[in-house]
Design an enzyme around this catalytic site. Sequence first.
Site, PDB file in Angstrom:
ATOM      1  N   ASP A 459      21.125  -9.765  23.813  1.00 20.07           N
ATOM      2  CA  ASP A 459      22.320 -10.558  23.996  1.00 20.07           C
ATOM      3  C   ASP A 459      23.516  -9.637  23.705  1.00 20.07           C
ATOM      4  O   ASP A 459      23.335  -8.523  23.209  1.00 20.07           O
ATOM      5  CB  ASP A 459      22.278 -11.746  23.033  1.00 20.07           C
ATOM      6  CG  ASP A 459      23.605 -12.433  22.904  1.00 20.07           C
ATOM      7  OD1 ASP A 459      24.213 -12.753  23.929  1.00 20.07           O
ATOM      8  OD2 ASP A 459      24.049 -12.646  21.758  1.00 20.07           O
ATOM      9  N   ASP A 645      21.713 -14.106  19.057  1.00 23.98           N
ATOM     10  CA  ASP A 645      22.242 -14.719  17.846  1.00 23.98           C
ATOM     11  C   ASP A 645      22.802 -16.115  18.051  1.00 23.98           C
ATOM     12  O   ASP A 645      23.202 -16.756  17.087  1.00 23.98           O
ATOM     13  CB  ASP A 645      23.355 -13.836  17.263  1.00 23.98           C
ATOM     14  CG  ASP A 645      24.653 -13.984  18.027  1.00 23.98           C
ATOM     15  OD1 ASP A 645      24.608 -13.950  19.276  1.00 23.98           O
ATOM     16  OD2 ASP A 645      25.705 -14.136  17.390  1.00 23.98           O
TER      17      ASP A 645
END
Length: 776
Positions: A459, A645
Amino acid sequence: MSCCAAGTESAAELEALKTEGPSTEEMWLSSRSLGNGKRQLDLIVPGVHCGACIALLEKELPKVSGVDHARVNLSTRRVAVVFDENAGDDGYPEAVLSALGDRFKALGYPAHLPGGAEEGVDPVFRDLLKALAVAGFASMNVMLLSVSVWSGAEAATRDLFHWISALIAAPALAYSGRIFFSSAWGALRHGRANMDVPISLGVILAYAISLHETITHGEHAYFDASVTLLFFLLAGRTLDHMMREKARSAVRNLVRLSPRGAMVIQPDGSRDYMALDEIEAGMRLAVAPGDRIPVDGRVVSGRSDMDFAVVNGESAPQMVEPGSLTPAGTLNLTGALVLEATRDAKSSFLAEMVSMMEAAESGRAGYRRIADRASAIYAPVVHILALGTFIGWMMVTGDWRMAMMTAVAVLIITCPCALGLAVPVVQVVAAGRLFENGIMVKDGSAMERLAETDRVVFDKTGTLTRGQPRLINSATVAPNHLAIAARIARASRHPLSQALAAHEAGNGFMPELDIVEAPGDGVEAISSDGDVYRLGRAAFALDGHDDGLDQMDAASQVILSKNGRFLDVFLFSDQLRRGAAQAIARLKALGIEAEILSGDRELPVKALATDLGVSDYVAGVRPRGKVDRVKALSAAGGRPLMVGDGLNDAPALSAAHVSMAPASAADVGRMAADFVFLHDSLEAVPLAIEVSRKAGKLIRQNFALAVIYNCIAVPAAVLGHATPLVAALAMSSSSVIVVLNSLRLRRKTRIEQFARNEPGVSAVATVADPGLGAPV
């Protein structure tokens, strides 16, 4: 792990076994909610010793109506039972909990709640040392007498020495052997056999044969073999207990970071000290300098320096002020604070870390299942083999003494200590090694899966970047547009939302908003007069029309619209996470490819990928697209590691072969991940992979050592080439070799100082995600 390598019950635990166990009300209050109508109850079960014990409990406990599943942790001897909280009247499943307690007792594994037996001086280690000392003293003295017999003592002298040896060995066997005898008797009393049964038989038979020889004035007695055998068995058990304590010590050290209670400020201003388990979300707490934070909270008043080392591994203090979040376990250094508790102790950050540490050995990974299956069939196979050896030698020689001693040697030498230790010792050492470097492991199976990974999918915001963007065009946007955007952004936890919310001018503008968050897209707010404001990616804010805004700038941008019409654009910059470039380079050195999946636009994602040297990247990915990508990699035979996250990363984290998240991740993201790293540096990713690969290599080596040992030792014992004493030495030596091989994992590598010594990356990358719903 085999029972012959397990610990024994402490005095406190044995006393607990004599009681009726916890009441249903105590079990209910000690359980915690998992959501979706499920609750988890953790119980201490001292009688768990081996793979057969684990298999039995995990098979039988779910048969209780209302119980979903059970998971056994051999190192901590904890059993986690998940049950239906709605299985009884008024949401209190009394019948389920009562039946669960009865099932534990019926299986011969009385359980009690976690408590005092886990704290203070280690009574198990103390008892083992006492038993080992007694067995060592007896074996040395009996061995001295045996030397005289072996030297050719006359019949009367020989008989005298045999009687003295018998008198020395009897109390030693009774005291030191009780550790094995009590476990074996408990198993037999409940109609099952564990690995202490053949050990107890071997020790008792060796002494009984020797006593018979002494009474009948025989030339040969084996008192030295029986007590020395016991000495080596206890040495192996003590060694294993020490290894288990290494695993438990990390958990205890975390638990000690939480205070016993806190000073609670009552609504009338009075202050009362309350125990930790009585503190609830919403209470206000007074925290003095030098105190640790008891539960997760938010600063209401006061300013202070805080030690956040338990969260991020950084030793430098950080300033907190009203609005700052303070996780449980952090240390208040300089100023008095008033906090508002945001969670109770059972669901705090510290409790989450403790839970992950306790679960590090609980996974039923492939290697562990192999060892457990081997351990489960051990007892019947050994008894059959020993009986066959006795019958065979009787048929060949007719000497029952020789046949019996050979059978005893077979009982002892086939004890699969090495096989039992092959997996858990490595997992304990690996989990401890990762914990020392700020990486939490949820279970041992995650390490096995991480060792197989061949691609890392990153990510961006909050992962490759720090997730702390700043608004860089506040001077050029319209002040009223900035005020609207800041007010709307307060409803989201996305880093860009937080950066915008910091620019809110006051509370008088647009007093009423009906706000709905769309993860990965943005935030929609409906004002009291019916106007619809949208804040987020261009396609979301402008009803699918980006009007060329995606090509406007390489910086991350957020669009503000009103009723689908463009109002303004906000540009942000972000810093690379420390160690990002080094982590990518290290992954390439390990032969692992990296790629970036981001919901951001093409230009900023491409700029980041170029800076990091990542050739594979995809921009504009929605949460569903991330899931589809990791599933496609798995379907093609790959084993992707997803590192993310955010709230909208959680599905991809769950779908990946293995997953990792930083401690700063959203709660859902942390819970979905298999690993959580506490330090700021992204070099946690290659370090975890390196340690997991080394752990897998050592486990395979341990299996090979155990197989080689059994291929040599078992035929030697069956053919009569090993006495009981030699068998004990061989069995203990195999355990020591496996443990020493596992400890090689503790050797440091050159990147283990990544979170402590490496300076942060100073270059600012103007990259972040456009969606305000959650980190993408």
